[in-house]
Each structure stands twice: as structure tokens, then as C-alpha cells.
Motif scaffolding. Structure first.
Motif, PDB file in Angstrom:
ATOM      1  N   LYS A 138       1.150  -1.064   0.394  1.00  0.00           N
ATOM      2  CA  LYS A 138       0.035  -0.115   0.082  1.00  0.00           C
ATOM      3  C   LYS A 138       1.067   1.307   0.117  1.00  0.00           C
ATOM      4  CE  LYS A 138      -4.079   2.434   0.892  1.00  0.00           C
ATOM      5  NZ  LYS A 138      -3.350   4.269   0.557  1.00  0.00           N
TER       6      LYS A 138
ATOM      7  N   ILE B 223       2.947   1.612  -3.335  1.00  0.00           N
ATOM      8  CA  ILE B 223       2.187   2.133  -4.651  1.00  0.00           C
ATOM      9  C   ILE B 223       1.100   2.769  -4.506  1.00  0.00           C
ATOM     10  CG2 ILE B 223      -0.461   1.412  -5.630  1.00  0.00           C
ATOM     11  CD1 ILE B 223       0.331  -1.580  -4.815  1.00  0.00           C
ATOM     12  N   ASP B 224       1.305   4.068  -3.731  1.00  0.00           N
ATOM     13  CA  ASP B 224       0.760   4.895  -3.153  1.00  0.00           C
ATOM     14  C   ASP B 224       1.727   6.096  -3.309  1.00  0.00           C
ATOM     15  OD1 ASP B 224      -1.414   4.571  -2.533  1.00  0.00           O
ATOM     16  OD2 ASP B 224      -1.376   4.475  -0.143  1.00  0.00           O
TER      17      ASP B 224
ATOM     18  N   ARG C  85       2.603   5.438  -7.663  1.00  0.00           N
ATOM     19  CA  ARG C  85       1.438   5.446  -8.877  1.00  0.00           C
ATOM     20  C   ARG C  85       1.017   6.504  -9.880  1.00  0.00           C
ATOM     21  NH1 ARG C  85      -2.703   5.608  -5.109  1.00  0.00           N
ATOM     22  NH2 ARG C  85      -3.084   3.455  -5.327  1.00  0.00           N
TER      23      ARG C  85
ATOM     24  N   GLN D 178      -5.246  -7.005  -7.749  1.00  0.00           N
ATOM     25  CA  GLN D 178      -4.922  -6.695  -7.094  1.00  0.00           C
ATOM     26  C   GLN D 178      -4.813  -5.497  -7.098  1.00  0.00           C
ATOM     27  OE1 GLN D 178      -4.467  -8.350  -3.567  1.00  0.00           O
ATOM     28  NE2 GLN D 178      -6.345  -8.418  -3.034  1.00  0.00           N
TER      29      GLN D 178
ATOM     30  N   SER E  96      -4.891  -1.601  -9.362  1.00  0.00           N
ATOM     31  CA  SER E  96      -3.436   0.171  -8.173  1.00  0.00           C
ATOM     32  C   SER E  96      -2.801   0.736  -9.178  1.00  0.00           C
ATOM     33  CB  SER E  96      -3.260  -0.834  -6.906  1.00  0.00           C
ATOM     34  OG  SER E  96      -4.214  -1.040  -5.639  1.00  0.00           O
TER      35      SER E  96
ATOM     36  N   LEU F 278      -5.036  -2.861   1.748  1.00  0.00           N
ATOM     37  CA  LEU F 278      -5.062  -2.463   0.159  1.00  0.00           C
ATOM     38  C   LEU F 278      -6.467  -1.303   0.030  1.00  0.00           C
ATOM     39  CD1 LEU F 278      -3.451  -4.704  -2.544  1.00  0.00           C
ATOM     40  CD2 LEU F 278      -2.601  -2.628  -1.637  1.00  0.00           C
ATOM     41  N   TYR F 279      -8.072  -2.044   0.474  1.00  0.00           N
ATOM     42  CA  TYR F 279      -8.797  -1.213   1.228  1.00  0.00           C
ATOM     43  C   TYR F 279      -9.091  -1.282   1.926  1.00  0.00           C
ATOM     44  CZ  TYR F 279      -8.499  -4.013  -4.009  1.00  0.00           C
ATOM     45  OH  TYR F 279      -7.525  -4.386  -4.717  1.00  0.00           O
TER      46      TYR F 279
END
Length: 279
Positions: free
Chosen positions: A76, A79-80, A83, A103, A107, A271-272
């Protein structure tokens, strides 16, 4: 081809060392980042020409392929961080089994693959388990498998079989090494043979056994039948193992699958958020 690595722990550094050692990549083709930047600098010192960068974003920019060699609960955050610099033509490759391709595709706006390497790849042996996202083209698959073929036998698998195939390919070396260790220790304890001598004999035996089961074309059953003469010493040993180990590997696989399902749930929450998975 330029290749980025985010995370250079045990497996990330193994892949880099082996890609370079096998001639698959030159150090100048690799950019690497790590949570502890000093480790990336040490890697760059070991491989002159490799570029160590302080941020994960820098390990993505201008790279054709990017390997994510990080733990499940780090996805998480990473990815942030990356991205908004990921480009559609780039290929992001996760080596972490409980993070699903779907997933990652949700993302990141790029091509996605999952590859599960093995410590045996350090010797340019064993398999690399390959899974491909929907955005990958045949050319993308050829490029990735071409790279992996320098250090392994790339093997496409269905993502639903990730855990059990990983048990065989990635956990397997540790499990076989543990059994060999116990065999060696027992030989020393029971007979007094020097430990180093027992280790060399047993290790060479395991190497030769692997060659018989691969290049030699034998199945495990055929090898046992060739060695174990009815009523002989090996047959007696196999009968003991058959009795004592009954069900142990079934329990082993159930154990790894239970942990895998726990990791899948933890990744989903990470993640969610918890609301996706209920209270």
C-alpha cells in the motif's frame, strides 16, 4: 532494457546478483531503491555502474521493467508512492505471492505480472513461476521470460495454484535442506562419522539425485525402485519412512495454505480497508 528494483532484501539482492552474474543484465541497466538507502549504496559498490536511488519513485522513472521485491504489508505504501509516475507501457512485476494481480491492476495504470523466484535461481537453476495480467501482450511475456531464462526455467502457472507450486519450488529447498540436515545429524550421532564428511557426501548425493530426476529423466518412483532392492537395506529404510511420515506432507501443505489465506486477508485490509472485508 532498463530494470528497476524496489526492495533489495534477501530475494531482491539475489535476483540482482544473479541477473548480473549470468550476463542477463549489466549493472548500468539496473536502478535500485530500498527502505534503508545505505543497503542500496552497498549494492552499488558491489556492482559498479548500478544506480542506487533514495526514493521508490526514482526506481520507476524511465524503467522498462520494475520488480517489487517487498513484503505484503508494504505494498500500500509503495503503490501510493509510485502511482503517479508509473506509465502504461511499463511492466511492474511483483514477487510477493499473496498480492494478487487483479489488486495491482486496480492500483496501477500499467502492465502487471507476478513472478515467484526460488533460491535455486542463484545457481541459475530451478523454476521461476510466472503469472500474467490482462494488459500484457505476447511480446511482453517473451521479454520477461527471456530475462528469467538466464537464471531459471520460467514456468507459466495459474494464479490460483500460486501457493502449492510455491511450496514445491520456493519453500521446497528449505524443506529438503532441513531433511538433509536431520539425516546428516543422525549419521554423526549414531556412527561418529565426521560432520563435514557426512555433509559433503549427503550434499553431493542430493545434487546427483536432482540430476537423475531432471536431466536423467527418472521419476521419483522409478529412482526408488532402481535403488531399493526388495528385502534390502534401502527397502527397509523406505518402509520406516513410509510409516513414520504418513500424512506429514499433507499437514505441511495445509499449514502453508492456512498462513497464505491469512496473508491474503491482511493484504486486502491493507489495500482496501476493513469495510471491504466486514467488521
Amino acid at each position: 532494457m532498463n530494470v528497476g528494483f524496489i526492495g533489495i532484501g534477501s530475494m531482491g539482492s539475489l535476483l540482482i546478483d544473479t541477473f548480473i552474474g549470468s550476463g542477463a543484465l549489466k549493472p548500468s541497466q539496473i536502478t535500485a531503491s530500498n527502505r534503508t538507502f545505505s543497503k542500496a549504496l552497498c549494492l552499488a559498490d558491489r556492482h559498479p555502474g548500478l544506480q542506487a536511488v533514495p526514493s521508490n519513485r526514482d526506481a520507476v522513472i524511465n524503467q522498462d521493467l520494475v520488480f517489487l521485491c517487498i513484503k505484503p504489508m508494504e505494498f500500500k505504501t509503495v503503490i501510493d508512492q509510485i502511482r503517479d509516475v508509473v506509465q502504461p507501457q511499463q511492466l511492474i512485476i511483483s514477487i510477493t505471492s499473496p498480492v494478487m494481480i487483479e489488486q495491482l491492476e486496480e492500483s496501477l495504470p500499467c502492465k502487471i505480472a507476478k513472478v515467484i523466484p526460488s533460491i535455486t535461481n542463484y545457481m541459475c537453476s530451478g523454476v521461476s513461476l510466472c503469472m500474467y495480467g490482462d494488459r500484457m501482450t505476447d511480446a511482453d511475456k517473451i521479454r520477461l521470460t527471456g530475462l528469467l531464462s538466464y537464471i531459471s526455467e520460467p514456468l507459466p502457472i495459474d494464479e490460483q495454484h500460486t501457493r502449492v507450486v510455491s511450496d514445491l519450488s520456493s519453500c521446497g529447498p528449505a524443506i529438503m535442506a532441513y531433511l538433509l540436515q536431520r539425516f546428516i545429524d543422525a549419521a554423526v550421532e549414531e556412527t561418529g562419522i565426521p560432520h563435514e564428511q557426512a555433509r559433503i557426501v549427503a550434499s553431493e548425493m542430493l545434487l546427483g539425485t536432482g540430476q537423475l530426476l531432471t536431466a536423467g529423466g527418472m521419476t521419483p518412483e522409478e529412482l526408488q525402485n532402481r535403488v531399493a532392492v526388495p528385502g534390502g537395506i534401502t527397502a527397509q529404510a523406505l518402509a520406516l519412512l513410509n510409516h513414520e511420515l504418513d500424512g506429514i506432507f499433507n499437514r505441511l501443505i495445509r499449514t502453508t495454505h492456512t498462513k497464505y489465506r491469512e496473508d491474503l486477508d491482511r493484504v486486502k485490509v491493507s489495500l482496501y480497508g476493513k469495510e471491504v472485508n466486514g467488521p
